[in-house]
Design a protein around this motif. Structure first.
Motif, PDB file in Angstrom:
ATOM      1  N   CYS B 446      62.869  30.875  74.605  1.00 55.35           N
ATOM      2  CA  CYS B 446      64.097  30.595  74.411  1.00 55.35           C
ATOM      3  C   CYS B 446      64.708  30.085  75.645  1.00 55.35           C
ATOM      4  CB  CYS B 446      65.117  31.621  73.959  1.00 55.35           C
ATOM      5  SG  CYS B 446      64.739  32.278  72.143  1.00 55.35           S
ATOM      6  N   PHE B 447      64.332  30.564  76.643  1.00 56.30           N
ATOM      7  CA  PHE B 447      64.767  30.143  77.865  1.00 56.30           C
ATOM      8  C   PHE B 447      64.191  28.783  78.084  1.00 56.30           C
ATOM      9  CE2 PHE B 447      64.455  29.447  82.470  1.00 56.30           C
ATOM     10  CZ  PHE B 447      65.494  29.924  82.939  1.00 56.30           C
ATOM     11  N   LEU B 449      63.487  26.532  75.844  1.00 59.07           N
ATOM     12  CA  LEU B 449      64.221  25.714  74.917  1.00 59.07           C
ATOM     13  C   LEU B 449      65.757  25.315  75.437  1.00 59.07           C
ATOM     14  CD1 LEU B 449      63.600  24.542  72.130  1.00 59.07           C
ATOM     15  CD2 LEU B 449      65.105  26.411  71.453  1.00 59.07           C
ATOM     16  N   ILE B 450      66.231  26.380  75.781  1.00 58.06           N
ATOM     17  CA  ILE B 450      67.738  26.139  76.494  1.00 58.06           C
ATOM     18  C   ILE B 450      67.693  25.307  77.681  1.00 58.06           C
ATOM     19  CG2 ILE B 450      69.699  27.164  77.307  1.00 58.06           C
ATOM     20  CD1 ILE B 450      69.136  29.573  75.563  1.00 58.06           C
ATOM     21  N   HIS B 451      66.581  25.411  78.354  1.00 56.55           N
ATOM     22  CA  HIS B 451      66.673  24.768  79.734  1.00 56.55           C
ATOM     23  C   HIS B 451      66.259  23.235  79.352  1.00 56.55           C
ATOM     24  CE1 HIS B 451      65.527  23.870  83.798  1.00 56.55           C
ATOM     25  NE2 HIS B 451      64.672  23.473  83.485  1.00 56.55           N
ATOM     26  N   LEU B 453      67.136  21.799  76.653  1.00 59.10           N
ATOM     27  CA  LEU B 453      68.189  21.344  76.120  1.00 59.10           C
ATOM     28  C   LEU B 453      69.352  20.798  77.017  1.00 59.10           C
ATOM     29  CD1 LEU B 453      68.690  23.495  72.757  1.00 59.10           C
ATOM     30  CD2 LEU B 453      68.817  20.916  73.002  1.00 59.10           C
ATOM     31  N   ARG B 454      69.308  21.632  78.073  1.00 58.13           N
ATOM     32  CA  ARG B 454      70.456  21.312  79.335  1.00 58.13           C
ATOM     33  C   ARG B 454      69.955  20.023  80.065  1.00 58.13           C
ATOM     34  NH1 ARG B 454      73.035  26.337  81.334  1.00 58.13           N
ATOM     35  NH2 ARG B 454      73.467  25.219  82.921  1.00 58.13           N
ATOM     36  N   GLN B 455      68.846  19.837  80.084  1.00 55.63           N
ATOM     37  CA  GLN B 455      68.290  18.582  81.076  1.00 55.63           C
ATOM     38  C   GLN B 455      68.792  17.374  80.178  1.00 55.63           C
ATOM     39  OE1 GLN B 455      67.436  19.695  83.874  1.00 55.63           O
ATOM     40  NE2 GLN B 455      67.390  21.704  82.827  1.00 55.63           N
ATOM     41  N   THR B 456      68.821  16.355  81.209  1.00 51.77           N
ATOM     42  CA  THR B 456      69.206  15.011  80.888  1.00 51.77           C
ATOM     43  C   THR B 456      68.401  14.112  81.797  1.00 51.77           C
ATOM     44  OG1 THR B 456      70.926  14.857  82.268  1.00 51.77           O
ATOM     45  CG2 THR B 456      71.403  15.020  79.936  1.00 51.77           C
ATOM     46  N   LEU B 463      65.384  15.731  75.228  1.00 49.42           N
ATOM     47  CA  LEU B 463      64.786  16.309  74.189  1.00 49.42           C
ATOM     48  C   LEU B 463      64.847  15.123  73.082  1.00 49.42           C
ATOM     49  CD1 LEU B 463      65.021  20.129  73.542  1.00 49.42           C
ATOM     50  CD2 LEU B 463      62.922  18.783  74.383  1.00 49.42           C
ATOM     51  N   PHE B 466      63.910  14.520  69.431  1.00 47.30           N
ATOM     52  CA  PHE B 466      64.205  15.686  68.520  1.00 47.30           C
ATOM     53  C   PHE B 466      65.666  16.076  68.444  1.00 47.30           C
ATOM     54  CE2 PHE B 466      59.800  15.952  70.073  1.00 47.30           C
ATOM     55  CZ  PHE B 466      59.160  16.493  68.694  1.00 47.30           C
ATOM     56  N   TYR B 467      66.239  16.249  69.716  1.00 43.78           N
ATOM     57  CA  TYR B 467      67.637  16.560  69.634  1.00 43.78           C
ATOM     58  C   TYR B 467      68.260  15.681  70.656  1.00 43.78           C
ATOM     59  CZ  TYR B 467      71.965  18.853  70.059  1.00 43.78           C
ATOM     60  OH  TYR B 467      73.374  18.888  70.122  1.00 43.78           O
ATOM     61  N   PRO B 468      69.288  14.742  70.134  1.00 40.58           N
ATOM     62  CA  PRO B 468      69.752  14.874  68.804  1.00 40.58           C
ATOM     63  C   PRO B 468      68.702  14.030  67.857  1.00 40.58           C
ATOM     64  CG  PRO B 468      70.980  13.061  70.209  1.00 40.58           C
ATOM     65  CD  PRO B 468      70.040  14.067  71.312  1.00 40.58           C
ATOM     66  N   PRO B 469      68.500  14.657  66.714  1.00 43.91           N
ATOM     67  CA  PRO B 469      67.416  14.039  66.123  1.00 43.91           C
ATOM     68  C   PRO B 469      67.617  12.570  65.459  1.00 43.91           C
ATOM     69  CG  PRO B 469      68.905  15.440  64.791  1.00 43.91           C
ATOM     70  CD  PRO B 469      69.390  15.432  66.189  1.00 43.91           C
ATOM     71  N   ARG B 470      66.459  11.873  65.723  1.00 41.81           N
ATOM     72  CA  ARG B 470      66.362  10.439  65.085  1.00 41.81           C
ATOM     73  C   ARG B 470      64.988  10.400  64.427  1.00 41.81           C
ATOM     74  NH1 ARG B 470      70.921   9.520  66.709  1.00 41.81           N
ATOM     75  NH2 ARG B 470      71.547   9.002  68.889  1.00 41.81           N
TER      76      ARG B 470
END
Lengths: 373, 511, 374
Positions: B446-447, B449-451, B453-456, B463, B466-470
């Protein structure tokens, strides 16, 4: 209506992500053992109760969206302030924030209880709650984008659990479902009422609505999400009724997990041990979004930074987990939450819808009158 | 999101390299028409190095240059002979006389000094304060070779080398287009390294170009020795273990990025080029996937993803299952597992950490030694230590297989930087699994995954797709879709021109 | 906040150690693979458990330990006192009950296993003829691990559809069902081997009687669907059709395999329950003596009818016997409950009805093919 929320498109989310948000907030800890509670009233027609509860969510969601559409870009907190005026509105807002907190806390405590009962009987509550809270804080500080992302992944990564329901079918018999509609309608409704604790979560719509980009598609994706949730609950309920008999189901605390106990693969047995741990991912969106919903309300009442808020909130939740120790306490809490949620999530939005409609009519009449004058 | 200290955002504008435009400072010296003064000024400004050559060409011309920096051949053939043959009397006539492309004139000392250290010959004429700078640098670079760290079977076998101009010429060979933009920056207060920002106009997103340009110009560092350093400095989140920009030594991979609307950075003196924005999943895609038939490429991609998952989670699952969740072990495994561990005195977590540590040691030793010895050490060390460890009873042979497998799997990552991260994050997960079993593994999952998700990466979600899904992008990143289905560019870089070509209906081969 | 982040981490690290949980390291626990319950001599309950231990000296061995106490957990504590390793039950595969105990009541034992989350729902339950302790403690010449052996024995036979399945889940389900009684295989020692010697049938958690192992086939036919079973029967002189062959023998043994069956159960009268039980069987003939001309469709037809009649008679016999001991192991009660609205069925009520229940059995057998040699 001067308190609408103005957002830049960067902070907004696409409407289709609402599907994942609503779906993932609905499915959480309740799914572990909702069968027993519903079965108590509705007996082997419990699946009809699940359907009824699902239907109710659709109706309520319809009212919610209609209410929100009146205000364009505003959340429940703003609407309440507008409808009831500042004082009563803020009072109701505080109640809603309290509800979010209790729901958050209940999800957290229930999950901890499952872990303690199932995997680590000796592990301390405070440790589990600290680790989970830290994860949640980390997600919350990432902002809504991250939280919606967690919702998305929690749905996507949990899809593989659904085919697992095929395994118990080996020991199932259709006879358990018959005769259909043996209990009376009152019992069915009671059963549906017992679903409240399990099926709530979609009220996040009230808060997240202003953050949706193309608001026209809101109702489409919300109803789709509600439909798929109902479908999942229905299939779990059907499998459970066919797999267990009445006496055994009533005595099984977490029927869904026991259902998984039979599943074995050549490389792994006792699937429920994995499932219990994996459920962390499924409850994460629940926790994050309740926390976020409470935060959205809190900033309407007082000026507070998100970091400060999340730490205060988590500290309260942490001490809460220490207070609620035993299974009966947890069950009592769930019952009360279920009761409160029934009024807050199911009854109140319909009421609010009617009030807003009346108010709208009233104001438009007044405007017309003004124009005439 | 920017790199915080010590690279404070100073507003030095180094974008325009020649500094005539900058306001003259008080301590800037001006040139004199006198020869002796001129020589003395240069000597003072350059600390009078031993390889500073002062050469007189009668009647009144003086050349000054640094011996190791200028190209001798050009100096004798074009500068000295021309100056001797042709009659010159003014600085402008010198400029005309010399057949050298890059030639400038200035009277300012700082410009002249900067020019002499980049390989110019200073030509001074008695009686004129203007100094001619003829840039004839000696570019020492190794010849082109195959990329060592990113080898592939099918495809081009050429890699970048350390020369900026060679690298750019390699890129220009792949993208023959006037739209290829090349912006030059000088980075490093003391070392003055050239950095080139490349992108294709009309595909690359302008906002991203501006962001990246801003980040490079905002850098206030005294030196820049490699592109890897630069990439860490201009990353969105320098604190994350996950790289957010791709470092590659393959020109074809670099150009593939440019064509998909990404931006590239080439640093002089570094054989790795930066490509950004890069999404997480793209680190696991090899350029070779495009060169193979799509079925085969799909297979190797899926293989790679499985390998990554195995590499990260296999050992932790072993540790978790053996330490806490003996219930999940199938009956057939029970006896072999427990018997293989019968002699092992440590708990599984310690055993696993020990073995992982040994493997990492072997890898590190292999990387430091010369190639041939390194290979030998790897094989000998692996076999000898592995066998001995099992026989001595400090590890179980089943774990040995798992650890070796996950080490092997981690090397399938086509990006070395990402491969390192994959190997690193295994250690905390093993420790968590050793403390709290599957719960610990899930915490770590989970950590992470969240990490992620936070990255750009340059503002683009890390991500993606995958997210945002295309959906299309998603399919094309897990498997490789056949070409008729991939007419759109990936969304990561938000390209201006979204389509690579007009999609055509797939035709059966017999029609 | 950022300033203090470092100190938070420092504070958090020790909790890694405090938060430690009890470990069950695989090679440091004794895995109970089988546990047997008897009526104790001094205390209420005697347990015999087969515990697998791994030691560095002798790779792995199985200890059979017998203890007496008043609860199963108490017995685990007592077993622990006798062994060098912590005893854990997460890998338990078989639970055996002594015959005497089974006749007393096994309700609480099943509850105890259902309550414990570490116990798998897929473990097998069986009854041991006589007492469990001697069965397990006997030094078998060729069996190293008696727990493992009995598990494999049961698993193999259940998968081959030679024995009825009695996992903890099924036993628990039937125990708490209004219209079904539990049944389990019976195990006994046969010289140097262990043998499945029949089916124990229960009423309200008390063993009331047993069926012969041959009757398993009929029980399974009534209870559910076969996917690929094997079966043999003997046609007696009366059942053999007259014109099947010239010299009618006294009896014809017949064997089938690849047997698939489907049952259809219908309640036709709810006051004195009466069921129509139609069983459709499709199978392959593998052995018949003396030889019958299988190539002739007429002969086959006759043979099929004869066997169907034989099967119906046998099935009726088994049902009648179970009725006589008031044990509904076929789940007729469940069918009754699901067919009758507002039946308010309880176990007692059903057992009353069950005694006088009528079942009309009809078997329809089709011989699909014989082997590759006619």
């Amino acid at each position: 209506m001067n308190n609408t929320i103005q957002l830049s498109p960067k902070d907004m989310i696409n409407a289709y992500l609402l599907f994942f948000v609503v779906h993932s907030t609905q499915i959480g800890v309740g799914v572990h053992g909702f069968q027993r509670i519903v079965y108590q009233d509705a007996k082997h027609d419990a699946w009809i109760s699940v359907l009824l509860a699902g239907l109710a969510t659709h109706i309520v969601a319809f009212c919610m969206i209609k209410t929100l559409e009146v205000y364009g870009s505003n959340d429940l907190y703003g609407i309440q302030q507008d409808v009831y005026g500042k004082w009563i509105g803020n009072f109701l807002n505080s109640i809603y924030i309290l509800y979010c907190f209790v729901a958050f806390f209940s999800v957290l405590r229930n999950y901890i209880e499952v872990i303690q009962a199932w995997i680590f009987p000796g592990i301390s509550t405070w440790f589990l709650s600290i680790t989970l809270l830290l994860i949640i804080i980390y997600a919350f500080t990432g902002g809504l984008r991250v939280m919606v992302g967690i919702s998305f992944f929690s749905v996507i990564l949990a899809i593989w659990v659904i085919p697992m329901l095929v395994f118990p079918l080996k020991f199932s018999t259709m006879d358990s479902l018959f005769p259909i509609l043996e209990v009376n309608i009152i019992s069915l409704l009671k059963g549906a009422h017992s679903m409240t604790f399990t099926i709530i979560g979609f009220e996040i719509l009230n808060i997240i609505y202003p953050f949706i980009k193309d608001k026209k598609k809101t109702s489409k994706y919300t109803h789709l999400a509600l439909l798929s949730t109902t479908f999942i609950y229905l299939s779990i309920m059907l499998v459970s009724i066919m797999y267990y008999t009445e006496g055994k189901l009533l005595k099984t605390v977490w029927a869904t997990l026991t259902l998984f106990s039979f599943i074995s693969f050549p490389f792994m047995e006792r699937f429920e041990f994995v499932a219990v741990c994996f459920w962390m991912l499924i409850i994460l969106p629940n926790l994050c979004l309740y926390l976020w919903a409470a935060y959205r309300g809190m900033i309407r009442l007082v000026k507070v930074s998100s970091t400060k808020f999340v730490w205060i909130f988590s500290t309260l939740a942490f001490f809460g987990t220490l207070m609620v120790q035993t299974r009966p306490q947890i069950n009592t809490m769930n019952t009360y939450l279920g009761k409160a949620a029934f009024y807050i999530v199911f009854v109140y939005p319909v009421l609010l819808y009617l009030i807003t409609m009346l108010k709208k009519k009233f104001t438009s009449q007044k405007e017309q009158n003004n124009e005439k004058i | 999101m920017k790199f915080p200290l010590p690279f404070s955002k100073s507003k030095h504008n180094k974008e325009k390299a020649p500094e005539e435009t900058a306001a003259p400072r008080k301590d800037i010296g001006m040139m004199t028409p006198l020869k002796m003064d001129f020589v003395q000024l240069i000597k003072d400004a350059t600390q009078d190095p031993s390889d500073l050559i002062v050469k007189d060409i009668p009647p009144n011309i003086t050349l000054i240059y640094i011996d190791n920096l200028v190209n001798d051949q050009v100096l004798t053939d074009h500068v000295i002979s021309n100056l001797q043959k042709k009659s010159v009397d003014t600085p402008d006539s010198i400029k005309a006389a010399l057949s050298i492309p890059e030639i400038n004139a200035s009277t300012r000392l700082d410009v002249i000094v900067k020019s002499i250290v980049t390989g110019s010959v200073l030509i001074h004429m008695e009686g004129h304060s203007q100094v001619i700078m003829a840039n004839i640098p000696k570019l020492e670079s190794r010849s082109l070779s195959t990329p060592e760290n990113e080898s592939q079977v099918i495809g081009a076998q050429v890699g970048f080398n350390e020369s900026l101009s060679t690298n750019i010429s390699l890129i220009r060979r792949y993208i023959v287009s006037p739209d290829l933009c090349n912006e030059k920056f000088i980075v490093g207060r003391r070392t003055n390294i050239s950095v080139a920002l490349l992108y294709i106009n009309g595909i690359a997103n302008e906002q991203m170009v501006n962001t990246l340009r801003q980040r490079i110009t905002d850098l206030d560092v005294d030196s820049l020795l490699d592109s890897a350093v630069l990439s860490e400095m201009i990353d969105d989140n320098s604190m994350s273990a996950f790289p957010q920009m791709l470092l590659t030594e393959r020109p074809d991979r670099f150009c593939d990025g440019l064509i998909n609307g990404k931006l590239g950075i080439v640093v002089d003196g570094s054989s790795m080029a930066i490509v950004c924005p890069q999404s997480f999943i793209e680190f696991f895609q090899s350029r070779e996937d495009q060169n193979l038939r799509w079925q085969i490429a799909t297979f190797s991609r899926l293989l790679r993803f499985t390998a990554i998952l195995l590499s990260v989670f296999l050992t932790p699952i072993y540790v978790g299952a053996l330490t806490f969740h003996y219930e999940v072990i199938p009956q057939a495994f029970l006896v072999p597992l427990s018997e293989s561990r019968a002699l092992v005195p440590f708990p599984p977590v310690f055993e696993a950490l020990l073995l992982e540590f040994i493997i990492e040691l072997l890898r590190e030793a292999g990387a430091r030694l010369p190639t041939k010895i390194g290979q030998t050490i790897g094989i000998v060390g692996g076999i000898v230590i592995g066998t001995a460890a099992v026989q001595a009873g400090i590890t179980s042979n089943i774990l040995l297989i798992f650890v070796a497998l996950s080490a092997l799997a981690s090397f399938t990552t086509p990006s070395y930087m990402m491969g390192n991260v994959i190997r690193l994050i295994r250690f905390p997960i093993i420790i968590l699994a050793g403390f709290w079993g599957f719960y610990g593994i899930m915490l770590a999952f989970c950590f992470i995954l969240i990490h992620l998700l936070r990255q750009t990466s340059l503002g683009a979600p890390y991500l993606s797709p995958f997210y945002p899904p295309r959906l299309k992008g998603l399919a094309n990143s897990i498997i490789r879709l056949p070409y008729p289905l991939t007419s759109k560019r990936p969304e990561v870089a938000r390209p201006v021109d979204k389509e690579k070509y007009k999609p055509e209906p797939i035709k059966p081969e017999n029609s | 906040m950022k300033k203090y982040r470092f100190y938070f981490i420092i504070l958090f690290l020790p909790s890694l150690l405090i938060g430690c949980v009890e470990t069950n390291i695989l090679d440091r626990v004794g895995l109970v693979t089988l546990v047997g319950y008897d009526v104790g001599k001094e205390e209420r309950m005697a347990t015999t458990s087969a515990v697998r231990e791994v030691n560095p000296e002798f790779q792995s061995n199985v200890e059979v330990v017998t203890t007496e106490n008043s609860t199963s957990k108490g017995n685990r504590v007592k077993t622990n006192r006798k062994l060098s390793k912590k005893v854990v039950v997460g890998q338990m595969r078989v639970v055996l009950f002594g015959e005497e105990l089974a006749k007393d009541d096994i309700h609480r034992y099943i509850d105890a296993h259902l309550e414990n989350p570490t116990v798998s729902n897929s473990l097998y339950m069986a009854v041991a003829e006589g007492e469990v302790a001697p069965l397990l403690e006997y030094e078998y010449q060729n069996i190293d691990d008696i727990g493992q052996h009995i598990f494999r024995l049961l698993e193999q036979n259940i998968e081959q559809e030679n024995m009825i399945s009695s996992t903890l889940h099924e036993v628990g389900r039937d125990l708490y069902s209004e219209g079904e009684d539990i049944f389990m295989p019976i195990i006994k020692r046969e010289e140097e081997l262990v043998e499945l010697s029949g089916i124990a049938i229960f009423k309200n958690g008390k063993m009331v009687s047993s069926l012969r192992p041959e009757d398993t086939f009929y029980v399974k036919l009534i209870g559910g669907n076969y996917k690929s079973g094997t079966f043999e029967t003997i046609l007696t002189k009366e059942e053999i059709p007259d014109d099947l062959m010239k010299n009618k023998p006294d009896e014809i043994p017949i064997a089938f395999d690849a047997l698939t069956s489907e049952k259809e159960l219908k309640l036709i009268n709810k006051n004195t329950p009466e069921f129509d039980l139609n069983i459709t069987i499709k199978t392959r003939l593998t052995e018949i003596y003396p030889d019958v001309n299988i190539g002739d469709p007429k002969t086959v037809k006759k043979l099929e009818e004869a066997i169907s009649k034989n099967l119906s008679r046998e099935i009726s016999r088994v049902i009648a016997y179970c009725q006589s001991v008031e044990s509904d192991i076929f789940a007729f009660g469940d069918k009754y409950r699901s067919s009758v609205r507002n039946s308010k069925l309880t176990k007692e009520k059903w057992h009353e009805l069950y005694k006088n229940m009528k079942v009309n059995v009809k078997v329809d057998l089709t011989i699909l093919r014989s082997g590759v040699f006619e």
